[in-house]
Structures are given as structure tokens and as C-alpha cells.
Motif scaffolding. Structure first.
Motif, PDB file in Angstrom:
ATOM      1  N   ILE A 274      -2.286   7.314  -7.811  1.00 46.67           N
ATOM      2  CA  ILE A 274      -1.602   8.144  -8.809  1.00 46.67           C
ATOM      3  C   ILE A 274      -0.302   7.455  -9.211  1.00 46.67           C
ATOM      4  CG2 ILE A 274      -0.553  10.372  -9.352  1.00 46.67           C
ATOM      5  CD1 ILE A 274      -3.538  10.552  -8.938  1.00 46.67           C
ATOM      6  N   ALA A 275      -0.144   7.233 -10.509  1.00 43.82           N
ATOM      7  CA  ALA A 275       1.098   6.646 -11.021  1.00 43.82           C
ATOM      8  C   ALA A 275       1.962   7.746 -11.615  1.00 43.82           C
ATOM      9  CB  ALA A 275       0.780   5.605 -12.090  1.00 43.82           C
ATOM     10  N   THR A 276       3.213   7.746 -11.231  1.00 47.80           N
ATOM     11  CA  THR A 276       4.174   8.643 -11.872  1.00 47.80           C
ATOM     12  C   THR A 276       4.902   7.828 -12.935  1.00 47.80           C
ATOM     13  OG1 THR A 276       4.464   9.955  -9.855  1.00 47.80           O
ATOM     14  CG2 THR A 276       6.183  10.144 -11.542  1.00 47.80           C
ATOM     15  N   LEU A 277       4.794   8.290 -14.173  1.00 46.64           N
ATOM     16  CA  LEU A 277       5.376   7.564 -15.303  1.00 46.64           C
ATOM     17  C   LEU A 277       6.602   8.290 -15.818  1.00 46.64           C
ATOM     18  CD1 LEU A 277       2.055   6.896 -17.291  1.00 46.64           C
ATOM     19  CD2 LEU A 277       3.050   5.534 -15.434  1.00 46.64           C
ATOM     20  N   ARG A 278       7.590   7.516 -16.194  1.00 48.62           N
ATOM     21  CA  ARG A 278       8.791   8.065 -16.810  1.00 48.62           C
ATOM     22  C   ARG A 278       8.757   7.714 -18.291  1.00 48.62           C
ATOM     23  NH1 ARG A 278      12.219   6.132 -13.433  1.00 48.62           N
ATOM     24  NH2 ARG A 278      12.580   4.167 -14.539  1.00 48.62           N
ATOM     25  N   SER A 279       8.845   8.726 -19.143  1.00 47.82           N
ATOM     26  CA  SER A 279       8.808   8.497 -20.586  1.00 47.82           C
ATOM     27  C   SER A 279       9.795   9.433 -21.270  1.00 47.82           C
ATOM     28  CB  SER A 279       7.402   8.748 -21.139  1.00 47.82           C
ATOM     29  OG  SER A 279       7.170  10.132 -21.275  1.00 47.82           O
ATOM     30  N   PRO A 280      10.175   9.143 -22.522  1.00 49.48           N
ATOM     31  CA  PRO A 280      11.061  10.062 -23.250  1.00 49.48           C
ATOM     32  C   PRO A 280      10.465  11.457 -23.378  1.00 49.48           C
ATOM     33  CG  PRO A 280      10.929   7.945 -24.376  1.00 49.48           C
ATOM     34  CD  PRO A 280       9.913   7.914 -23.288  1.00 49.48           C
ATOM     35  N   ALA A 281       9.119  11.544 -23.332  1.00 46.81           N
ATOM     36  CA  ALA A 281       8.456  12.848 -23.450  1.00 46.81           C
ATOM     37  C   ALA A 281       8.538  13.645 -22.160  1.00 46.81           C
ATOM     38  CB  ALA A 281       7.002  12.642 -23.845  1.00 46.81           C
ATOM     39  N   GLY A 282       8.824  12.982 -21.038  1.00 52.09           N
ATOM     40  CA  GLY A 282       8.874  13.641 -19.746  1.00 52.09           C
ATOM     41  C   GLY A 282       8.100  12.852 -18.707  1.00 52.09           C
ATOM     42  N   ARG A 283       8.079  13.342 -17.475  1.00 47.17           N
ATOM     43  CA  ARG A 283       7.326  12.670 -16.418  1.00 47.17           C
ATOM     44  C   ARG A 283       5.841  12.985 -16.542  1.00 47.17           C
ATOM     45  NH1 ARG A 283      12.123  12.623 -13.743  1.00 47.17           N
ATOM     46  NH2 ARG A 283      12.504  10.794 -12.422  1.00 47.17           N
ATOM     47  N   ILE A 284       5.023  11.972 -16.283  1.00 47.89           N
ATOM     48  CA  ILE A 284       3.572  12.107 -16.375  1.00 47.89           C
ATOM     49  C   ILE A 284       2.951  11.569 -15.104  1.00 47.89           C
ATOM     50  CG2 ILE A 284       1.493  11.341 -17.605  1.00 47.89           C
ATOM     51  CD1 ILE A 284       3.275  11.086 -20.124  1.00 47.89           C
ATOM     52  N   GLU A 285       2.056  12.324 -14.506  1.00 48.01           N
ATOM     53  CA  GLU A 285       1.286  11.850 -13.360  1.00 48.01           C
ATOM     54  C   GLU A 285      -0.121  11.517 -13.841  1.00 48.01           C
ATOM     55  OE1 GLU A 285       1.283  14.609 -10.168  1.00 48.01           O
ATOM     56  OE2 GLU A 285       3.461  14.521  -9.854  1.00 48.01           O
ATOM     57  N   ALA A 286      -0.597  10.313 -13.524  1.00 45.68           N
ATOM     58  CA  ALA A 286      -1.891   9.877 -14.034  1.00 45.68           C
ATOM     59  C   ALA A 286      -2.627   9.038 -13.005  1.00 45.68           C
ATOM     60  CB  ALA A 286      -1.717   9.070 -15.318  1.00 45.68           C
ATOM     61  N   GLU A 287      -3.938   9.258 -12.915  1.00 42.23           N
ATOM     62  CA  GLU A 287      -4.770   8.385 -12.086  1.00 42.23           C
ATOM     63  C   GLU A 287      -4.823   7.004 -12.723  1.00 42.23           C
ATOM     64  OE1 GLU A 287      -8.639   9.971 -11.515  1.00 42.23           O
ATOM     65  OE2 GLU A 287      -7.947  11.723 -10.380  1.00 42.23           O
ATOM     66  N   THR A 288      -4.781   5.977 -11.884  1.00 40.43           N
ATOM     67  CA  THR A 288      -4.883   4.621 -12.413  1.00 40.43           C
ATOM     68  C   THR A 288      -5.528   3.688 -11.395  1.00 40.43           C
ATOM     69  OG1 THR A 288      -3.652   2.706 -13.236  1.00 40.43           O
ATOM     70  CG2 THR A 288      -2.479   4.169 -11.724  1.00 40.43           C
ATOM     71  N   PRO A 289      -6.656   3.052 -11.765  1.00 40.73           N
ATOM     72  CA  PRO A 289      -7.260   2.069 -10.871  1.00 40.73           C
ATOM     73  C   PRO A 289      -6.613   0.703 -11.019  1.00 40.73           C
ATOM     74  CG  PRO A 289      -8.616   2.337 -12.815  1.00 40.73           C
ATOM     75  CD  PRO A 289      -7.466   3.297 -12.961  1.00 40.73           C
ATOM     76  N   ALA A 290      -5.772   0.533 -12.035  1.00 43.97           N
ATOM     77  CA  ALA A 290      -5.165  -0.776 -12.306  1.00 43.97           C
ATOM     78  C   ALA A 290      -4.038  -1.079 -11.325  1.00 43.97           C
ATOM     79  CB  ALA A 290      -4.638  -0.820 -13.736  1.00 43.97           C
ATOM     80  N   ALA A 291      -3.801  -2.374 -11.114  1.00 44.73           N
ATOM     81  CA  ALA A 291      -2.692  -2.806 -10.258  1.00 44.73           C
ATOM     82  C   ALA A 291      -1.414  -2.782 -11.084  1.00 44.73           C
ATOM     83  CB  ALA A 291      -2.958  -4.210  -9.725  1.00 44.73           C
ATOM     84  N   LEU A 292      -0.545  -1.832 -10.779  1.00 47.45           N
ATOM     85  CA  LEU A 292       0.716  -1.688 -11.508  1.00 47.45           C
ATOM     86  C   LEU A 292       1.881  -1.861 -10.543  1.00 47.45           C
ATOM     87  CD1 LEU A 292      -0.207   1.489 -13.610  1.00 47.45           C
ATOM     88  CD2 LEU A 292      -0.295  -0.894 -14.359  1.00 47.45           C
ATOM     89  N   SER A 293       3.066  -2.039 -11.099  1.00 44.97           N
ATOM     90  CA  SER A 293       4.277  -2.207 -10.291  1.00 44.97           C
ATOM     91  C   SER A 293       5.360  -1.269 -10.797  1.00 44.97           C
ATOM     92  CB  SER A 293       4.794  -3.652 -10.379  1.00 44.97           C
ATOM     93  OG  SER A 293       3.782  -4.569 -10.004  1.00 44.97           O
ATOM     94  N   PRO A 294       6.165  -0.712  -9.901  1.00 45.41           N
ATOM     95  CA  PRO A 294       7.287   0.126 -10.341  1.00 45.41           C
ATOM     96  C   PRO A 294       8.183  -0.636 -11.313  1.00 45.41           C
ATOM     97  CG  PRO A 294       6.951   0.349  -7.984  1.00 45.41           C
ATOM     98  CD  PRO A 294       6.053  -0.769  -8.431  1.00 45.41           C
ATOM     99  N   GLY A 295       8.579   0.036 -12.370  1.00 37.63           N
ATOM    100  CA  GLY A 295       9.417  -0.585 -13.395  1.00 37.63           C
ATOM    101  C   GLY A 295       8.634  -1.233 -14.514  1.00 37.63           C
ATOM    102  N   GLN A 296       7.303  -1.316 -14.365  1.00 41.71           N
ATOM    103  CA  GLN A 296       6.469  -1.971 -15.377  1.00 41.71           C
ATOM    104  C   GLN A 296       6.331  -1.088 -16.616  1.00 41.71           C
ATOM    105  OE1 GLN A 296       2.657  -3.153 -13.856  1.00 41.71           O
ATOM    106  NE2 GLN A 296       1.872  -3.811 -15.842  1.00 41.71           N
TER     107      GLN A 296
END
Length: 383
Positions: A274-296
Motif C-alpha cells: 500500500i502506497a500512501t500518496l501526498r497530493s494537492p487533492a489530499g492523501r491517497i492510499e493505493a495498492e501498488t505492485p510497482a517498486a516505488l520509493s518515498p519521495g518519488q
């Protein structure tokens, strides 16, 4: 997701030779490049299409899809690479020597010939016996349901009937592969939709390989077993339609195929897929199978039907909530489209299905609304 390419939605038939490691493609584009002077129409493209597959090449004008089809038909030669059919190179083989046929958008019917003579033309050119020609023409007219119109001229037919004559003529020589270049573009919307299902049924009945070029997303998604989304001479994604729609490989694919809302975001944290995303619209929690890094930096893509639109406070159990104001409304009969302007200034789209004939409390313009969605509703895209 890109590996297995299993359909995420309903599928027309159980047919997945691309998932069989022992299956060999009927058609192979091997690092094919095509240049017209300094312009590169097809850029180092590799692709395999299997026997009995209904394959769609989808993309905007100028992406190289028609050039690819013309090279397969033999009307253009590759600048580099090779095209193979049944394991045999097609380099230097003229169009009339290739076991395939091409149906053009214009149909190119002979106006002075009857329907049956148009269908028989290629067979006569090949020197087939008269009795065989008559039997084959009869078979083709029955197949496309044009027996009563055999003696009419093209000018006496509707657009849909002309399209069927062109199809029958293309199939009369029993090619291994039928190539279709925007074949339904001249038809009105309702007839085009009907013809799509007729083509699907016909392709399965004959057991042929169909390769269609189109810029119409619905056309490709309705008919194709797999589709290749193209851009600037390259393939961005090859997969069954449901995979392309539900799990696009890039921002471009997500934006090109169907309606989608794209929200710019940054990865804040990752935990158990689960990735927690920060956006101007607000925080979003989303499933993600991709390899991501904080700050990306990423893009969160979500389809309109995945957003639940309501008045008032959000559901307590909803993992994701956005608030905004109704900016535009589009009534399409079966669904109503809502463009919602968020507090951040971004606009997202939601749809409501019109299951009742009358909606006395329909959400209106400039009304404050809440959007909720699940963690698996959207896709996090790194490119």
C-alpha cells in the motif's frame, strides 16, 4: 500484471496463446523500422501475433499503425528489421504472393460491377474454375447475409451493405490473415457497433487471424483479443483490452484509453503493498505492485466509474475521500458524467448510472459533493 496479462474483466473466449511458452506467433515483427526520409514512422518495433487472434493496433493519427499494416501487406518495405509470416521472411515478397488480404476504409468496390461480381473478382484473376467461383461466391454471400442483394450495384447499397461486400471480397480468397485498415470508419455509430459483433462472430466462425488498425478505443476494446497501444512509431503496451484499461503501463496509455482522472502526487510512505500518496487533492492510499520509493513523483490514475459520488459526509469506512464542487454535468442517457473541481483546483470525473427513469434528487451544478474510492480503485504510475 504485465507478465501474465490475464483479463481483469469478462472475456469473450478462453484464448491466450501469448501465455503459452511453447506457442509461436504466426506474424512476427522483428526490430522493424520504417523511415520516410528523415521521418521515422516505425521505430525498432518487435511484436508477435498468433494464429486465430483478433489483434488491434490502436493509436492516434501518425503513430505508425497504418504503416505497420502496409508493411505486413507488402505495400511498403521495412527500412530495417524483418517481418515473418509462419516463420518465413516476407522481405521481397510482392503483395499478391502473400497469403493475406487487406480491407480498406474506402472499400474500393467496382461501381460498374454487381455484388457477386465484386466478390468474384479476385477469384477470376487467380484463374479459378467457374464452378468453384460460383460456389465460393455463394458461400461468401451467405456468410455476410447478402444473398438477396447479389445483383445490385454498390450505389444501390447502404454503407453497411457496402462494407459487407468489401469484407466478402477480402475473404473469398481464404487468406491466412485479414488486415483491416479503419474498416468501420464510414459507418454511423449504431451500425458500427452492430458490425463490430458481426466481425467478431465471423472471425471465430472462419478461424482466421484478423489484424485491425483503428483509432477508436471502443472498437479495439470490443473486438480484440489483445491490443497494442502505439505512440510515435513505438508500442507502449500490448495486452488484452481489460488489462490495458484496468492496469495501464504508463500515463500515456491511461490517458489515451478511456476516460481517466490523473492526479499528480508524491510517494509519502510504503507498507505491505500500500502506497500512501501526498497530493494537492489530499492523501491517497493505493495498492501498488510497482517498486516505488518515498519521495518519488508519481501519477494516480482513476477511472470515473471507480469514484463514488455522494452528498454529505463520507462513509466512515471509506479509505479515500476527496471533496469538491460540481463543475460540469453531461447526461448521456445510460450514465451521467460529473466533472468535480477539487479544492486543490484539479478536476476529476465521476459517473453515475441512471438506473431509474426519474431522479428527483439529482445532484446539480455548483453543489458540494464527496468522492470516495477503495485502495484498489486506481493505479499508481511512475511514468
Amino acid at each position: 500484471m504485465a507478465g501474465a496479462q490475464k483479463s481483469l474483466g469478462n472475456i469473450r473466449r478462453s484464448f491466450e496463446p501469448w501465455n503459452d511458452p511453447d506457442a509461436k506467433p504466426l506474424i512476427e515483427f522483428d526490430h522493424v523500422t520504417k523511415r520516410f526520409g528523415a521521418a521515422v514512422a516505425v521505430d525498432d518495433l518487435s511484436l508477435g501475433i498468433y494464429t486465430r487472434e483478433f489483434f488491434a493496433l490502436l493509436g492516434p493519427s501518425g503513430c505508425g499503425k497504418s504503416t505497420l499494416l502496409r508493411m505486413l501487406a507488402g505495400f511498403e518495405e521495412p527500412t530495417g528489421g524483418d517481418i515473418r509470416l509462419g516463420g518465413q521472411s516476407l522481405r521481397g515478397v510482392p503483395p499478391y504472393r502473400r497469403p493475406l488480404n487487406m480491407m480498406f476504409q474506402s472499400y474500393a468496390l467496382f461501381p460498374h460491377m454487381s455484388v457477386e461480381k465484386n466478390v468474384a473478382f479476385g477469384l477470376r484473376q487467380d484463374g479459378m474454375a467457374r464452378s468453384e467461383i460460383e460456389a465460393r461466391v455463394e458461400e461468401m454471400l451467405r456468410l455476410v447475409k447478402l444473398e438477396p442483394f447479389r445483383r445490385r450495384k454498390p450505389s444501390q447499397l447502404s454503407g453497411g451493405q457496402q462494407q459487407r461486400v468489401a469484407l466478402a471480397r477480402s475473404l473469398a480468397k481464404r487468406p491466412k490473415v485479414l488486415l483491416l485498415d479503419e474498416p468501420l470508419g464510414a459507418l454511423d455509430k449504431k451500425l458500427r457497433e452492430e458490425t463490430q459483433f458481426e466481425l467478431m462472430d465471423l472471425q471465430q466462425e472462419l478461424g482466421l487471424t484478423f489484424v485491425i488498425v483503428t483509432h477508436d478505443q471502443e472498437e479495439a476494446m470490443t473486438m480484440a483479443d489483445r491490443m497494442a497501444v502505439m505512440r510515435a512509431g513505438r508500442i507502449c503496451q500490448v495486452a488484452p483490452p481489460a488489462v490495458v484499461y484496468e492496469a495501464p503501463a504508463s500515463r500515456y496509455v491511461a490517458d489515451f484509453v478511456g476516460n481517466v482522472s490523473l492526479i499528480e502526487a508524491e510517494v509519502e510512505s510504503l507498507s505491505d503493498g500500500i502506497a500512501t500518496l501526498r497530493s494537492p487533492a489530499g492523501r491517497i492510499e493505493a495498492e501498488t505492485p510497482a517498486a516505488l520509493s518515498p519521495g518519488q513523483a508519481v501519477v494516480f490514475a482513476i477511472r470515473p466509474e471507480k469514484l463514488r459520488l455522494s452528498r454529505g459526509a463520507p462513509r466512515a469506512e471509506a479509505p479515500n475521500t476527496l471533496s469538491g464542487t460540481v463543475w460540469d454535468i453531461g447526461y448521456l442517457g445510460d450514465v451521467t458524467l460529473f466533472n468535480i473541481k477539487l479544492a486543490s483546483g484539479e478536476t476529476v470525473r465521476s459517473t453515475l448510472f441512471n438506473t431509474a427513469r426519474h431522479a428527483p434528487e439529482q445532484i446539480g451544478w455548483e453543489e458540494e459533493v464527496t468522492l470516495t474510492f477503495e485502495r484498489d480503485a486506481g493505479v499508481v504510475l511512475a511514468e
